[in-house]
Design an enzyme around this catalytic site. Structure first.
Site, PDB file in Angstrom:
ATOM      1  N   LYS A   1      25.740  16.566   3.904  1.00 23.80           N
ATOM      2  CA  LYS A   1      26.078  15.578   4.849  1.00 23.80           C
ATOM      3  C   LYS A   1      26.757  16.154   5.825  1.00 23.80           C
ATOM      4  CE  LYS A   1      24.951  11.335   2.031  1.00 23.80           C
ATOM      5  NZ  LYS A   1      24.737  12.084   0.705  1.00 23.80           N
TER       6      LYS A   1
ATOM      7  N   PHE B   1      25.630   1.217  -1.292  1.00 25.53           N
ATOM      8  CA  PHE B   1      26.160  -0.056  -1.286  1.00 25.53           C
ATOM      9  C   PHE B   1      25.788  -0.970  -2.420  1.00 25.53           C
ATOM     10  CE2 PHE B   1      27.468  -0.348   3.574  1.00 25.53           C
ATOM     11  CZ  PHE B   1      28.449   0.609   3.287  1.00 25.53           C
TER      12      PHE B   1
END
Length: 414
Positions: free
Chosen positions: A334, A398
């Site tokens: 990332k 999440f």
């Protein structure tokens, strides 16, 4: 039980619009994060993103089909068609009922949602476009891939936020392992670089506010303060070893384990000790039948947020014990792509597979000073050559979703 191998790769990413361009970018430490061009993010203090560049859907798929899709579906279909070509299935007389699709998205057609809600508000309820619903709903990436490839087997779209792509690969692995399919298109896709998508994450104080692409996504660094949003898709073709051998297919790697757990803790934050993620890693290793010291590389979730990076470091220590500091190296790709949300785990699976095949572990770039709580080998700065037999791919989302896949360097021997 069937052994399951990887026979095709496809990708649309901030580093390039093919799996090979993506992998070349990773192993050379190229930064795909650029100044934000989709809109002016000054009001939310966001100025960089992992944008897909030079993508023209009509050149990569049927023009009529492309017009009827949101970008998240276009990315997924384009990557799937590449994976089909790469695997040789595009020119093979496969049994359509034995080819399935499990491809997820964290949010779905957010560009369509934003445009049509604005249009409705400005011009009236009767001005919403007829294709609003089929362009917006999240399952349509899997549905459109089925239409584009002729796949008539299991067709599912998994939504587990930022773990969606990796969960999809793990569940597709099980479909073949247990005999429900011979081939599966698996992965994730996301296209949420717009005002509502980025404003929502900015309101959570989740995004990097750096205006320098080389200082924005800095996993495990003392100065990390948020993630960089990215977009794109990753698709891998999983296939039974029986089928792959019958076809004489090129085999990239074998998938040998999968773990999925929940933190049951908080909507957006991981457990500080990483217990849920650690359990998922242990599950993947247990299914693979390996010990922690046999894992040579982990492509970590590594978002560059204060909470994730320290918790994931703790999780790796909890899952691997002494091997975490002695035998395993980890990196966050990332740092080069930003965070593709539902597509992240899928492109990172490609990175993990290619790492095993080419004996190269991609780096974590731009991280300068490690946080005291982040004390593993993060392959900083440059790729490292090393032959590994096993590698893990971590994705955490999440809602407390944890997904881990375990890949093995291809060998005929079990």
């Amino acid at each position: 039980m069937e052994r399951v191998v990887v026979t095709g790769l496809g990708a649309i990413t901030p580093l390039g619009n093919s799996a090979q361009e993506f992998w070349t970018g990773l192993k050379t430490g190229k930064n795909g994060i650029v100044p934000l061009t989709k809109f002016d993010g000054e009001a939310i203090d966001v100025s960089v993103a992992g944008e897909v560049k030079d993508f023209n859907a009509k050149e990569l798929m049927d023009r009529k089909l492309a017009k009827r899709m949101d970008p998240f579906s276009q990315y997924g279909v384009a990557a799937s068609l590449e994976a089909m070509r790469d695997s040789g299935l595009a020119d093979y007389a496969f049994d359509a009922d034995r080819l399935g699709v499990i491809v997820g998205s964290g949010i779905g057609g957010l560009n369509t949602m934003q445009k049509q809600i604005i249009k409705m508000h400005e011009k009236g309820l009767d001005r919403v476009e007829p294709l609003f619903v089929p362009k917006a709903i999240g399952n349509m990436v899997a549905g459109n891939i089925s239409i584009a490839t002729g796949a008539k087997g299991p067709n599912l779209s998994i939504v587990t936020a930022c773990a969606s792509g990796n969960n999809s690969i793990g569940e597709a692995f099980r479909q073949i392992k247990h005999g429900y399919a011979d081939y599966m298109l698996a992965g994730g896709s996301e296209a949420s670089l717009n005002e509502i998508g980025m404003s929502g994450f900015a309101a959570l104080n989740a995004l990097s506010t750096s205006n320098n692409p080389d200082e924005a996504s800095i996993p495990f660094d003392k100065k990390r303060h948020g993630f960089v949003m990215g977009e794109g898709a990753g698709i891998i073709i999983l296939e039974s070893l029986t089928s792959a051998k019958e076809r004489g297919a090129h085999i990239y790697a074998e998938i040998v384990g999968y773990g999925a757990t929940a933190d049951s803790f908080h909507m957006t934050a991981p457990t500080p000790d990483g217990e849920g993620a650690a359990k998922a890693m242990k599950m993947a290793m247990n299914e693979a039948g390996i010990e922690p010291d046999e894992v040579g590389y982990i492509n970590v979730h590594g978002t560059s947020t204060p909470a994730n990076d320290s918790a994931e470091t703790s999780a790796i220590k909890l899952a691997l014990g002494e091997a975490a500091s002695k035998t395993v190296a980890v990196s966050s790709t990332k740092s080069m792509t930003g965070h593709l949300l539902g597509g992240a785990g899928a492109i990172e699976a490609i990175a993990t597979v290619m790492s095993l095949q080419e004996n190269v572990m991609p780096p974590t770039i731009n991280t300068k000073e490690l946080d005291e709580k982040c004390d593993l080998d993060y392959i900083l700065g440059e790729a490292r050559e090393k032959e590994n037999k096993y590698a893990l791919n971590n994705s955490l989302g999440f809602g407390g979703h944890n997904a881990v896949t375990c890949f093995k360097k291809w060998s005929e021997a079990e």
